[in-house]
Scaffold this motif. Structure first.
Motif, PDB file in Angstrom:
ATOM      1  N   TYR A 120     -23.183  21.475 -36.778  1.00 29.17           N
ATOM      2  CA  TYR A 120     -23.232  21.990 -35.414  1.00 29.17           C
ATOM      3  C   TYR A 120     -22.633  21.060 -34.354  1.00 29.17           C
ATOM      4  O   TYR A 120     -23.154  19.974 -34.096  1.00 29.17           O
ATOM      5  CB  TYR A 120     -24.688  22.259 -35.081  1.00 29.17           C
ATOM      6  CG  TYR A 120     -24.919  23.152 -33.911  1.00 29.17           C
ATOM      7  CD1 TYR A 120     -24.741  24.516 -34.006  1.00 29.17           C
ATOM      8  CD2 TYR A 120     -25.322  22.615 -32.686  1.00 29.17           C
ATOM      9  CE1 TYR A 120     -24.969  25.330 -32.937  1.00 29.17           C
ATOM     10  CE2 TYR A 120     -25.549  23.434 -31.603  1.00 29.17           C
ATOM     11  CZ  TYR A 120     -25.374  24.795 -31.736  1.00 29.17           C
ATOM     12  OH  TYR A 120     -25.589  25.602 -30.669  1.00 29.17           O
ATOM     13  N   GLY A 121     -21.526  21.498 -33.735  1.00 29.91           N
ATOM     14  CA  GLY A 121     -20.955  20.763 -32.605  1.00 29.91           C
ATOM     15  C   GLY A 121     -20.150  19.525 -32.976  1.00 29.91           C
ATOM     16  O   GLY A 121     -19.538  18.906 -32.113  1.00 29.91           O
ATOM     17  N   GLN A 122     -20.147  19.149 -34.275  1.00 37.17           N
ATOM     18  CA  GLN A 122     -19.370  17.970 -34.660  1.00 37.17           C
ATOM     19  C   GLN A 122     -17.885  18.315 -34.765  1.00 37.17           C
ATOM     20  O   GLN A 122     -17.522  19.468 -34.950  1.00 37.17           O
ATOM     21  CB  GLN A 122     -19.843  17.443 -36.021  1.00 37.17           C
ATOM     22  CG  GLN A 122     -21.221  16.837 -35.985  1.00 37.17           C
ATOM     23  CD  GLN A 122     -21.698  16.451 -37.373  1.00 37.17           C
ATOM     24  OE1 GLN A 122     -20.915  16.055 -38.225  1.00 37.17           O
ATOM     25  NE2 GLN A 122     -22.994  16.586 -37.589  1.00 37.17           N
TER      26      GLN A 122
ATOM     27  N   GLY B 140     -11.432  22.636 -32.505  1.00 37.65           N
ATOM     28  CA  GLY B 140     -11.623  21.615 -33.535  1.00 37.65           C
ATOM     29  C   GLY B 140     -13.073  21.208 -33.770  1.00 37.65           C
ATOM     30  O   GLY B 140     -13.329  20.102 -34.242  1.00 37.65           O
ATOM     31  N   PHE B 141     -14.012  22.103 -33.448  1.00 38.11           N
ATOM     32  CA  PHE B 141     -15.420  21.757 -33.634  1.00 38.11           C
ATOM     33  C   PHE B 141     -16.105  22.740 -34.569  1.00 38.11           C
ATOM     34  O   PHE B 141     -15.706  23.896 -34.669  1.00 38.11           O
ATOM     35  CB  PHE B 141     -16.145  21.756 -32.290  1.00 38.11           C
ATOM     36  CG  PHE B 141     -15.625  20.739 -31.349  1.00 38.11           C
ATOM     37  CD1 PHE B 141     -16.034  19.420 -31.424  1.00 38.11           C
ATOM     38  CD2 PHE B 141     -14.685  21.092 -30.398  1.00 38.11           C
ATOM     39  CE1 PHE B 141     -15.526  18.473 -30.571  1.00 38.11           C
ATOM     40  CE2 PHE B 141     -14.170  20.148 -29.537  1.00 38.11           C
ATOM     41  CZ  PHE B 141     -14.596  18.834 -29.620  1.00 38.11           C
ATOM     42  N   HIS B 142     -17.145  22.219 -35.249  1.00 37.24           N
ATOM     43  CA  HIS B 142     -17.950  23.087 -36.098  1.00 37.24           C
ATOM     44  C   HIS B 142     -18.838  23.971 -35.244  1.00 37.24           C
ATOM     45  O   HIS B 142     -19.383  23.522 -34.234  1.00 37.24           O
ATOM     46  CB  HIS B 142     -18.852  22.251 -37.021  1.00 37.24           C
ATOM     47  CG  HIS B 142     -18.120  21.596 -38.141  1.00 37.24           C
ATOM     48  ND1 HIS B 142     -17.809  22.258 -39.300  1.00 37.24           N
ATOM     49  CD2 HIS B 142     -17.640  20.346 -38.273  1.00 37.24           C
ATOM     50  CE1 HIS B 142     -17.169  21.421 -40.115  1.00 37.24           C
ATOM     51  NE2 HIS B 142     -17.039  20.258 -39.504  1.00 37.24           N
TER      52      HIS B 142
ATOM     53  N   ALA C  95     -19.235  19.977 -27.047  1.00 37.19           N
ATOM     54  CA  ALA C  95     -19.075  21.138 -27.929  1.00 37.19           C
ATOM     55  C   ALA C  95     -20.428  21.756 -28.254  1.00 37.19           C
ATOM     56  O   ALA C  95     -20.583  22.982 -28.254  1.00 37.19           O
ATOM     57  CB  ALA C  95     -18.364  20.730 -29.214  1.00 37.19           C
ATOM     58  N   ALA C  96     -21.428  20.903 -28.507  1.00 43.37           N
ATOM     59  CA  ALA C  96     -22.767  21.412 -28.808  1.00 43.37           C
ATOM     60  C   ALA C  96     -23.322  22.166 -27.604  1.00 43.37           C
ATOM     61  O   ALA C  96     -23.941  23.220 -27.750  1.00 43.37           O
ATOM     62  CB  ALA C  96     -23.698  20.264 -29.193  1.00 43.37           C
ATOM     63  N   LEU C  97     -23.064  21.654 -26.403  1.00 48.30           N
ATOM     64  CA  LEU C  97     -23.544  22.320 -25.193  1.00 48.30           C
ATOM     65  C   LEU C  97     -22.845  23.659 -24.982  1.00 48.30           C
ATOM     66  O   LEU C  97     -23.461  24.635 -24.552  1.00 48.30           O
ATOM     67  CB  LEU C  97     -23.331  21.427 -23.963  1.00 48.30           C
ATOM     68  CG  LEU C  97     -24.289  20.243 -23.870  1.00 48.30           C
ATOM     69  CD1 LEU C  97     -23.894  19.323 -22.717  1.00 48.30           C
ATOM     70  CD2 LEU C  97     -25.716  20.726 -23.672  1.00 48.30           C
TER      71      LEU C  97
ATOM     72  N   VAL D  17     -16.437   8.223 -26.213  1.00 46.37           N
ATOM     73  CA  VAL D  17     -15.710   9.460 -25.897  1.00 46.37           C
ATOM     74  C   VAL D  17     -15.959  10.500 -26.991  1.00 46.37           C
ATOM     75  O   VAL D  17     -16.211  11.666 -26.708  1.00 46.37           O
ATOM     76  CB  VAL D  17     -14.207   9.182 -25.727  1.00 46.37           C
ATOM     77  CG1 VAL D  17     -13.424  10.484 -25.665  1.00 46.37           C
ATOM     78  CG2 VAL D  17     -13.955   8.372 -24.469  1.00 46.37           C
ATOM     79  N   GLN D  18     -15.926  10.049 -28.259  1.00 52.98           N
ATOM     80  CA  GLN D  18     -16.196  10.970 -29.372  1.00 52.98           C
ATOM     81  C   GLN D  18     -17.580  11.598 -29.233  1.00 52.98           C
ATOM     82  O   GLN D  18     -17.740  12.806 -29.399  1.00 52.98           O
ATOM     83  CB  GLN D  18     -16.114  10.229 -30.704  1.00 52.98           C
ATOM     84  CG  GLN D  18     -14.715  10.271 -31.312  1.00 52.98           C
ATOM     85  CD  GLN D  18     -14.580   9.341 -32.506  1.00 52.98           C
ATOM     86  OE1 GLN D  18     -15.480   8.561 -32.812  1.00 52.98           O
ATOM     87  NE2 GLN D  18     -13.447   9.421 -33.177  1.00 52.98           N
ATOM     88  N   ASP D  19     -18.571  10.766 -28.926  1.00 50.27           N
ATOM     89  CA  ASP D  19     -19.931  11.282 -28.766  1.00 50.27           C
ATOM     90  C   ASP D  19     -19.997  12.305 -27.644  1.00 50.27           C
ATOM     91  O   ASP D  19     -20.616  13.361 -27.786  1.00 50.27           O
ATOM     92  CB  ASP D  19     -20.910  10.132 -28.474  1.00 50.27           C
ATOM     93  CG  ASP D  19     -21.169   9.278 -29.708  1.00 50.27           C
ATOM     94  OD1 ASP D  19     -20.748   9.693 -30.811  1.00 50.27           O
ATOM     95  OD2 ASP D  19     -21.773   8.205 -29.568  1.00 50.27           O
ATOM     96  N   LEU D  20     -19.346  11.984 -26.530  1.00 49.26           N
ATOM     97  CA  LEU D  20     -19.357  12.894 -25.382  1.00 49.26           C
ATOM     98  C   LEU D  20     -18.692  14.223 -25.723  1.00 49.26           C
ATOM     99  O   LEU D  20     -19.186  15.294 -25.367  1.00 49.26           O
ATOM    100  CB  LEU D  20     -18.631  12.258 -24.186  1.00 49.26           C
ATOM    101  CG  LEU D  20     -19.446  11.240 -23.403  1.00 49.26           C
ATOM    102  CD1 LEU D  20     -18.587  10.591 -22.323  1.00 49.26           C
ATOM    103  CD2 LEU D  20     -20.658  11.908 -22.771  1.00 49.26           C
ATOM    104  N   VAL D  21     -17.558  14.128 -26.417  1.00 45.92           N
ATOM    105  CA  VAL D  21     -16.814  15.332 -26.776  1.00 45.92           C
ATOM    106  C   VAL D  21     -17.652  16.221 -27.704  1.00 45.92           C
ATOM    107  O   VAL D  21     -17.687  17.437 -27.549  1.00 45.92           O
ATOM    108  CB  VAL D  21     -15.468  14.919 -27.421  1.00 45.92           C
ATOM    109  CG1 VAL D  21     -14.883  16.033 -28.239  1.00 45.92           C
ATOM    110  CG2 VAL D  21     -14.491  14.485 -26.341  1.00 45.92           C
ATOM    111  N   GLU D  22     -18.369  15.573 -28.642  1.00 48.06           N
ATOM    112  CA  GLU D  22     -19.216  16.344 -29.550  1.00 48.06           C
ATOM    113  C   GLU D  22     -20.415  16.944 -28.819  1.00 48.06           C
ATOM    114  O   GLU D  22     -20.783  18.092 -29.054  1.00 48.06           O
ATOM    115  CB  GLU D  22     -19.683  15.475 -30.722  1.00 48.06           C
ATOM    116  CG  GLU D  22     -18.549  15.206 -31.688  1.00 48.06           C
ATOM    117  CD  GLU D  22     -19.003  14.575 -32.996  1.00 48.06           C
ATOM    118  OE1 GLU D  22     -18.158  14.417 -33.883  1.00 48.06           O
ATOM    119  OE2 GLU D  22     -20.206  14.236 -33.120  1.00 48.06           O
ATOM    120  N   GLN D  23     -20.979  16.159 -27.916  1.00 48.08           N
ATOM    121  CA  GLN D  23     -22.077  16.676 -27.095  1.00 48.08           C
ATOM    122  C   GLN D  23     -21.633  17.885 -26.309  1.00 48.08           C
ATOM    123  O   GLN D  23     -22.342  18.881 -26.195  1.00 48.08           O
ATOM    124  CB  GLN D  23     -22.515  15.601 -26.110  1.00 48.08           C
ATOM    125  CG  GLN D  23     -23.830  14.947 -26.443  1.00 48.08           C
ATOM    126  CD  GLN D  23     -24.175  13.886 -25.409  1.00 48.08           C
ATOM    127  OE1 GLN D  23     -24.048  14.106 -24.204  1.00 48.08           O
ATOM    128  NE2 GLN D  23     -24.573  12.733 -25.888  1.00 48.08           N
TER     129      GLN D  23
END
Ligand SMILES: [Zn+2]
Length: 110
Positions: free
Chosen positions: A90-92, A82-84, A39-41, A31-37
């Motif tokens: 970037y996106g984390q 809450g994302f960079h 944000a990057a998108l 879920v964390q990976d998806l959420v970060e992905q």
């Protein structure tokens, strides 16, 4: 139930708990990976919209600054979520919602 059976049952029970815990951790990571992905998108999307409006003459002549301000809004929203948005992370996710100097620089420079 004798003591032997009782301990065997507990062993099985704690074994199951450990496995479930491991599964939950794995799911959490996914879920964390998806959420970060995601944000990057969103950041990429915002960049592309920005680019698009640069190329679209119609938008440029009708609302010169609108593209830039809505891009800034987009970035602010992503940061507030809450994302960079900085190039370094970037996106984390921002750990514990801590402010990032690089992101702030992007958001508040004139
Ligand atoms: Zn940052």
């Amino acid at each position: 139930m004798d003591k032997k059976d009782l301990f065997a049952a507990f062993d099985g029970f704690s074994q199951n708990l450990m496995e479930t815990l491991a599964e939950a951790e794995a799911l959490k990571k996914q879920v964390q990976d998806l959420v970060e992905q995601n944000a990057a998108l969103r950041l990429e999307n915002s960049k592309l919209r920005d680019r698009l409006s640069q190329f679209s003459q119609l938008e440029e002549s009708e609302s010169g600054n609108k593209g830039i301000s809505s891009r800034k809004e987009n970035l602010e929203n992503i940061y507030e979520d809450g994302f960079h948005i900085c190039t370094f992370f970037y996106g984390q996710r921002r750990e514990n919602n801590e402010d990032c100097a690089f992101c702030m620089e992007l958001l508040y420079r004139e």
